[in-house]
Motif scaffolding. Structure first.
Motif, PDB file in Angstrom:
ATOM      1  N   TYR A 163      54.299  36.749  96.688  1.00  0.00           N
ATOM      2  CA  TYR A 163      54.471  35.729  97.715  1.00  0.00           C
ATOM      3  C   TYR A 163      53.308  34.750  97.666  1.00  0.00           C
ATOM      4  CZ  TYR A 163      55.072  33.786 102.440  1.00  0.00           C
ATOM      5  OH  TYR A 163      55.217  32.961 103.519  1.00  0.00           O
ATOM      6  N   HIS A 164      53.510  33.665  96.965  1.00  0.00           N
ATOM      7  CA  HIS A 164      52.558  32.557  97.046  1.00  0.00           C
ATOM      8  C   HIS A 164      52.897  31.782  98.304  1.00  0.00           C
ATOM      9  CE1 HIS A 164      50.633  28.722  96.268  1.00  0.00           C
ATOM     10  NE2 HIS A 164      49.857  29.340  95.392  1.00  0.00           N
ATOM     11  N   LEU A 165      51.858  31.420  99.065  1.00  0.00           N
ATOM     12  CA  LEU A 165      52.086  30.843 100.391  1.00  0.00           C
ATOM     13  C   LEU A 165      53.000  29.619 100.351  1.00  0.00           C
ATOM     14  CD1 LEU A 165      51.412  31.438 103.236  1.00  0.00           C
ATOM     15  CD2 LEU A 165      49.297  30.190 103.019  1.00  0.00           C
ATOM     16  N   LEU A 166      53.021  28.879  99.244  1.00  0.00           N
ATOM     17  CA  LEU A 166      53.835  27.666  99.202  1.00  0.00           C
ATOM     18  C   LEU A 166      55.266  27.937  98.753  1.00  0.00           C
ATOM     19  CD1 LEU A 166      51.263  25.190  97.620  1.00  0.00           C
ATOM     20  CD2 LEU A 166      51.791  25.533 100.019  1.00  0.00           C
ATOM     21  N   GLU A 167      55.538  29.151  98.338  1.00  0.00           N
ATOM     22  CA  GLU A 167      56.894  29.473  97.884  1.00  0.00           C
ATOM     23  C   GLU A 167      57.444  30.612  98.716  1.00  0.00           C
ATOM     24  OE1 GLU A 167      56.263  30.287  93.777  1.00  0.00           O
ATOM     25  OE2 GLU A 167      56.178  28.171  93.236  1.00  0.00           O
ATOM     26  N   GLU A 202      44.154  25.413 104.832  1.00  0.00           N
ATOM     27  CA  GLU A 202      44.711  26.633 105.417  1.00  0.00           C
ATOM     28  C   GLU A 202      45.902  26.289 106.300  1.00  0.00           C
ATOM     29  OE1 GLU A 202      41.591  28.720 107.447  1.00  0.00           O
ATOM     30  OE2 GLU A 202      40.335  28.533 105.670  1.00  0.00           O
ATOM     31  N   ARG A 215      55.168  23.655  92.841  1.00  0.00           N
ATOM     32  CA  ARG A 215      55.837  24.605  93.730  1.00  0.00           C
ATOM     33  C   ARG A 215      56.836  23.895  94.639  1.00  0.00           C
ATOM     34  NH1 ARG A 215      53.050  29.561  92.846  1.00  0.00           N
ATOM     35  NH2 ARG A 215      50.896  29.242  92.245  1.00  0.00           N
ATOM     36  N   LYS A 241      28.884  33.894 101.923  1.00  0.00           N
ATOM     37  CA  LYS A 241      30.172  33.590 101.296  1.00  0.00           C
ATOM     38  C   LYS A 241      30.529  34.635 100.230  1.00  0.00           C
ATOM     39  CE  LYS A 241      31.076  28.824 102.266  1.00  0.00           C
ATOM     40  NZ  LYS A 241      30.826  29.042 103.650  1.00  0.00           N
ATOM     41  N   LYS A 248      31.086  33.179  89.436  1.00  0.00           N
ATOM     42  CA  LYS A 248      30.579  34.544  89.502  1.00  0.00           C
ATOM     43  C   LYS A 248      30.045  35.004  88.141  1.00  0.00           C
ATOM     44  CE  LYS A 248      33.450  38.078  89.785  1.00  0.00           C
ATOM     45  NZ  LYS A 248      34.581  38.787  90.409  1.00  0.00           N
ATOM     46  N   PHE A 288      43.231  31.403  97.770  1.00  0.00           N
ATOM     47  CA  PHE A 288      44.097  31.421  96.599  1.00  0.00           C
ATOM     48  C   PHE A 288      45.570  31.516  96.974  1.00  0.00           C
ATOM     49  CE2 PHE A 288      40.157  33.806  95.065  1.00  0.00           C
ATOM     50  CZ  PHE A 288      39.505  32.631  94.770  1.00  0.00           C
ATOM     51  N   PHE A 289      45.870  31.584  98.262  1.00  0.00           N
ATOM     52  CA  PHE A 289      47.246  31.543  98.787  1.00  0.00           C
ATOM     53  C   PHE A 289      48.141  32.675  98.298  1.00  0.00           C
ATOM     54  CE2 PHE A 289      46.334  26.761  98.746  1.00  0.00           C
ATOM     55  CZ  PHE A 289      45.778  26.818 100.005  1.00  0.00           C
ATOM     56  N   ASP A 290      47.539  33.791  97.880  1.00  0.00           N
ATOM     57  CA  ASP A 290      48.348  34.893  97.371  1.00  0.00           C
ATOM     58  C   ASP A 290      48.637  35.878  98.503  1.00  0.00           C
ATOM     59  OD1 ASP A 290      49.639  36.641  95.761  1.00  0.00           O
ATOM     60  OD2 ASP A 290      48.114  36.695  94.200  1.00  0.00           O
ATOM     61  N   LYS A 300      43.860  36.414  82.396  1.00  0.00           N
ATOM     62  CA  LYS A 300      44.646  37.344  83.223  1.00  0.00           C
ATOM     63  C   LYS A 300      45.173  36.617  84.456  1.00  0.00           C
ATOM     64  CE  LYS A 300      42.453  41.825  82.780  1.00  0.00           C
ATOM     65  NZ  LYS A 300      41.551  42.710  83.540  1.00  0.00           N
ATOM     66  N   TYR A 359      40.629  37.731 102.847  1.00  0.00           N
ATOM     67  CA  TYR A 359      40.753  36.349 103.318  1.00  0.00           C
ATOM     68  C   TYR A 359      40.844  35.376 102.143  1.00  0.00           C
ATOM     69  CZ  TYR A 359      39.024  31.803 104.843  1.00  0.00           C
ATOM     70  OH  TYR A 359      38.859  30.464 105.029  1.00  0.00           O
ATOM     71  N   PHE A 395      43.926  32.946 101.928  1.00  0.00           N
ATOM     72  CA  PHE A 395      43.826  31.555 102.374  1.00  0.00           C
ATOM     73  C   PHE A 395      43.064  30.644 101.422  1.00  0.00           C
ATOM     74  CE2 PHE A 395      44.765  33.772 106.340  1.00  0.00           C
ATOM     75  CZ  PHE A 395      45.886  33.046 106.701  1.00  0.00           C
ATOM     76  N   SER A 453      48.951  24.866 104.172  1.00  0.00           N
ATOM     77  CA  SER A 453      49.690  25.870 103.412  1.00  0.00           C
ATOM     78  C   SER A 453      50.508  26.757 104.345  1.00  0.00           C
ATOM     79  CB  SER A 453      48.737  26.718 102.575  1.00  0.00           C
ATOM     80  OG  SER A 453      47.757  27.296 103.401  1.00  0.00           O
ATOM     81  N   GLN A 458      39.063  44.357  89.220  1.00  0.00           N
ATOM     82  CA  GLN A 458      37.657  44.754  89.308  1.00  0.00           C
ATOM     83  C   GLN A 458      37.026  44.271  90.615  1.00  0.00           C
ATOM     84  OE1 GLN A 458      35.867  43.048  85.860  1.00  0.00           O
ATOM     85  NE2 GLN A 458      36.761  44.554  84.474  1.00  0.00           N
ATOM     86  N   THR A 459      37.494  43.117  91.086  1.00  0.00           N
ATOM     87  CA  THR A 459      36.923  42.588  92.320  1.00  0.00           C
ATOM     88  C   THR A 459      37.233  43.511  93.490  1.00  0.00           C
ATOM     89  OG1 THR A 459      37.523  40.476  91.378  1.00  0.00           O
ATOM     90  CG2 THR A 459      36.607  40.447  93.575  1.00  0.00           C
ATOM     91  N   ASN A 493      43.973  47.101  87.825  1.00  0.00           N
ATOM     92  CA  ASN A 493      43.447  45.961  87.089  1.00  0.00           C
ATOM     93  C   ASN A 493      42.351  45.181  87.787  1.00  0.00           C
ATOM     94  OD1 ASN A 493      44.199  45.277  84.532  1.00  0.00           O
ATOM     95  ND2 ASN A 493      46.286  44.756  85.145  1.00  0.00           N
ATOM     96  N   VAL A 512      56.802  21.405  96.797  1.00  0.00           N
ATOM     97  CA  VAL A 512      56.533  21.098  98.201  1.00  0.00           C
ATOM     98  C   VAL A 512      56.623  19.586  98.427  1.00  0.00           C
ATOM     99  CG1 VAL A 512      54.790  21.219 100.028  1.00  0.00           C
ATOM    100  CG2 VAL A 512      55.014  23.087  98.387  1.00  0.00           C
ATOM    101  N   LYS A 543      41.883  35.930  99.108  1.00  0.00           N
ATOM    102  CA  LYS A 543      43.178  36.053  98.444  1.00  0.00           C
ATOM    103  C   LYS A 543      44.251  35.321  99.239  1.00  0.00           C
ATOM    104  CE  LYS A 543      42.991  38.330  94.587  1.00  0.00           C
ATOM    105  NZ  LYS A 543      43.429  37.695  93.351  1.00  0.00           N
ATOM    106  N   VAL A 597      53.560  24.764 105.413  1.00  0.00           N
ATOM    107  CA  VAL A 597      54.530  24.702 104.330  1.00  0.00           C
ATOM    108  C   VAL A 597      55.300  26.006 104.261  1.00  0.00           C
ATOM    109  CG1 VAL A 597      54.775  24.649 101.830  1.00  0.00           C
ATOM    110  CG2 VAL A 597      53.269  23.019 102.956  1.00  0.00           C
ATOM    111  N   SER A 598      54.534  27.104 104.379  1.00  0.00           N
ATOM    112  CA  SER A 598      55.154  28.415 104.276  1.00  0.00           C
ATOM    113  C   SER A 598      56.139  28.657 105.410  1.00  0.00           C
ATOM    114  CB  SER A 598      54.048  29.462 104.262  1.00  0.00           C
ATOM    115  OG  SER A 598      54.487  30.655 104.789  1.00  0.00           O
TER     116      SER A 598
END
Lengths: 455, 300
Positions: free
Chosen positions: B49-53, A99, A127, B243, A423, B264-266, A448, B258, B262, A102, B71-72, B69, A129, B260, A105-106
């Motif tokens: 916005y991906h956190l690394l880019e 956390e 990406r 979790k 899941k 998956f960084f999205d 997807k 959270y 931290f 990243s 479902q989650t 789209n 980095v 998404k 980096v951001s």
């Protein structure tokens, strides 16, 4: 006029003072953010009047307290050798590390040198980095004693050398010896098939009763399924960044576990759920240690010391079950990488070189980060190896010699897909979806996610 | 005359500046820590916005993806609404019940009040969450107790059908802050009303439903609004205890957000989720206030 001017100034003064106070507060916060390590390093190197321009190098890693202590000592050695470089350590546990990294980096504030995991190196490299270290090879950074296969297969991404491997690792199953002794049956062979392990589990259950299970149910772990695919000669991902396996293999995987659960040789869904995710397994509370299951995995050789320190002689390793070929895979336990944005890449390369190649560093670090990737360092440390180290080396060599596959971190989005797999398979474990439904749902939803991340 | 007016004008200006000077730490906080980040997150929600880019503008792409789209997202909404609708009324009823008991004046009552308030102080902590995990786990205390009475046991935390209910129980257990407010509300009710009711021969239940409850409605409204807002943002308990699992049965909205951001960084997607949550909470609050005209009684 004069008087009112004064009055006019005072509020401004107060405003600026409070602003100053605020910035002080903010500064305190930043100091804490460095994990306390920064202050430690800073105090040690307080000098009166800098004689020459010092290069400040920020170095981030994750680990336990033992690793922090050793690494700080190694850094001190490095600073003695290179007087003009000062290393600012930033360390934390695995949980907070990613956390923080990243976010840094951001914010364009990445550390110059960072410890990198096989799980993230591909994503961080793609990406952009991580820096390409090729320009420093042969000068600041020597790689002659590192495994060339590992360097080209896992350290190099898209033609760029972004990770210098630190230690080798292989996937294994852990075995609770005590339970086999109690049941008075032979321990599993080093290279067993799933059928053989399930057969042993049946014997174990017959001897020890109903609340004991032979195999931990790893069916919802994408990693476990990936190794299963490798053992069958199939692959997890396709060339065009989608899922690449044959659906029949997922069906076989799921029904194999379904049968095991029905027979009572793998634990029911709720017990499995309480131990997930596998990658976070904590030896202090997990099912292997409690004696609920006799065999558990997949995990890494590098995890062995953590279990051994609690279970002493009661824990052992065997290969991940084979089919046409071995299911154990090789991977690099961790890398050292440099930031692509850093202006001090040469100093970064020097630090990495020191940590990976020098005997001074090896004396301090020993095998804390796993079995050193550097052949010479491994030989140099050999006289100091404990029985545990020798066991780990023997296991690693055994896997290396059985023609294993390389760990595949997958395309961008693989982390999300891993969570999805858990899941979807859980739905089947809890009886909320049939095998056909789960197989279909996973492929559709995973592709997807990959489509969104890879265009 | 002119001069005097000028001075008083200047004084007003100066007074104003004094005011701003004194609240400047708060103002700086408001802008730096709240308004500017909010503005930024609104912008990020419109980007890929991906956190690394660096962020790339994508218009309403995130929102479209979420509503068409994801479902989650639907699952997280379901879980969150279920959690809010069940836990808030239960918690308030429980808090009111305990407040009624603690309202009586007997010796040492303040100690009881402190004891009953305690869970609220520690209930949100990670330690309590960890204890909960052990209490309701498959080999936990609750199961052992049920087992000794011959009641069939179940793994409350790790079964998809019951896991959310353990989180609801934990939330109800933290009734303290609502209880204290109810207690204050009860003390506001004039004693002579009770005396009059008693003289008229009203039964205890009748007094409660016809008098106490209506007199308390403003307090109930306040508690409902506060608890609803809080419950929509529930995070710690789900994060530590379950979790979000099994099978997303406890994936509350804040936890999904959270993940998404931290895991998956999205960041763009997570920002969009955050703004949707803000709107949902806003609408819920407006609805509660809207209906309040029908059931809240103000004395004046």
């Amino acid at each position: 006029m004069r008087g009112s001017n004064k009055w006019f100034k005072k509020p401004l003064l107060i405003a600026s003072i409070s602003a100053l106070l605020m910035s002080l507060l903010a500064a305190c916060g930043q100091d804490n953010g460095n994990g306390g390590g920064a202050t430690k390093g800073g105090n040690g190197n307080k000098e009166q009047g800098a004689q020459e321009e010092k290069i400040e190098l920020r170095f981030a890693w994750w680990g336990s307290q033992g690793r922090h202590d050793r690494t700080l000592q190694a850094i001190a050695k490095f600073e003695q050798k290179y007087q003009n470089i000062k290393v600012i350590p930033e360390y934390s546990s695995w949980d907070g590390y990613w956390e923080k990294l990243s976010t840094q980096v951001s914010a364009g504030n990445a550390p110059d040198v960072m410890q990198m995991s096989i799980l993230y190196i591909k994503e961080y490299s793609e990406r952009e980095v991580l820096a390409d270290l090729n320009p420093f090879v042969g000068s600041a950074l020597k790689i002659d004693d590192l495994n060339a296969d590992v360097l080209s297969n896992q350290g190099t991404i898209g033609g760029k050398l972004t990770g210098i491997p630190v230690a080798d690792n292989a996937s294994v199953l852990l075995v609770n010896n005590e339970m086999f002794d109690q049941a008075k049956i032979g321990k599993p062979e080093k290279d067993s098939t799933w059928d053989e392990l399930f057969a042993i589990s049946r014997e174990l259950k017959a001897a020890l009763g109903d609340n004991v299970y032979g195999m931990f149910d790893s069916s919802s772990s994408l990693e476990a399924f990936m190794y299963y695919l490798f053992s069958k000669g199939d692959k997890m991902y396709s060339e065009d960044n989608r899922l690449g396996y044959n659906d029949e293999n997922l069906k076989a995987w799921m029904s194999m576990w379904e049968t095991a659960r029905k027979e009572g040789i793998a634990p029911p869904a709720n017990i499995t759920a309480s131990a997930l995710p596998l990658s976070n397994a904590d030896p202090n509370k997990d099912a292997l240690l409690k004696g609920t299951v006799a065999m558990m995995g997949p995990t890494w050789i590098a995890a062995f010391p953590a279990y051994q320190s609690v279970m002493t002689d009661n824990v052992d390793m065997i290969s991940y079950p084979r089919a046409e070929q071995t299911g154990s895979v090789l991977q690099t336990a961790m890398f050292f990488s440099a930031s692509a944005k850093s202006k001090k890449q040469e100093a970064a390369a020097l630090l990495i070189d020191f940590l990976v190649n020098s005997e001074e560093a090896a004396d301090i670090l020993e095998t804390e980060r796993g079995l050193p990737e550097n052949k010479k360092v491994r030989e140099y440390l050999a006289p100091k190896f404990t029985d545990r180290d020798k066991k780990m080396i023997a296991m690693l060599e055994h896997v290396s010699q059985s023609n294993p596959a390389w760990y595949d971190a997958g395309p961008k989005g693989a982390g999300e897909v891993t969570a999805l797999f858990e899941k979807v398979i859980q739905k089947h474990q809890f009886g909320k979806a049939t095998i056909e439904e789960a197989v279909k749902e996973f492929r559709v939803e995973a592709d997807k996610i990959f489509a969104r991340n890879n265009g | 005359m002119m001069n005097a007016m000028k001075i008083s004008k200047r004084n007003k200006l100066v007074d104003g500046l004094w005011g701003y000077a004194f609240i400047s730490p708060w103002l700086i906080g408001l802008f730096l820590l709240t308004l500017i980040p909010m503005g930024q997150s609104l912008y990020f929600s419109l980007t890929n916005y991906h956190l690394l880019e660096s962020p790339q503008f994508s218009g309403l792409g995130n929102y479209k993806e979420i509503f068409m789209n994801d479902q989650t997202f639907t699952q997280a909404l379901k879980v969150t609404f279920l959690y809010v609708f069940v836990s808030v009324p239960l918690k308030l009823a429980f808090a009111l019940g305990v407040a009624m008991l603690l309202y009586k004046s007997i010796k040492g009552m303040s100690i009881f009040r402190a004891v009953y308030y305690l869970p609220s102080l520690i209930g949100g902590s990670v330690a309590i969450a960890a204890i909960w995990r052990n209490l309701f786990g498959y080999d936990g205390l609750v199961n052992k107790l049920l087992g000794t009475f011959g009641i069939p046991t179940t793994d409350f935390i790790n079964m998809p059908n019951t896991s959310l209910s353990t989180l609801i129980v934990l939330s109800v257990w933290q009734f303290g802050s609502s209880m204290v407010i109810f207690l204050a509300g009860l003390k506001q009710i004039p004693k002579d009303l009770y005396e009059a009711a008693a003289v008229d021969g009203a039964s205890k239940t009748r007094i409660f439903f016809k008098m106490t409850l209506p007199m308390l409605t403003p307090i109930i409204l306040f508690n409902t609004v506060m608890q609803t807002i809080n419950s929509f943002q529930m995070f710690t308990q789900a994060f530590v205890i379950t979790k979000g699992g099994p099978i997303d049965s406890t994936l509350v909205y804040a936890l999904y957000l959270y993940q998404k951001a931290f895991v998956f960084f999205d960041m763009g997607y997570a920002s969009a989720l955050a703004w949707i949550l803000l709107v949902i909470i806003g609408i819920s609050t407006v609805i509660i206030f809207g209906t309040s005209k029908k059931w809240v009684h103000y004395e004046n």
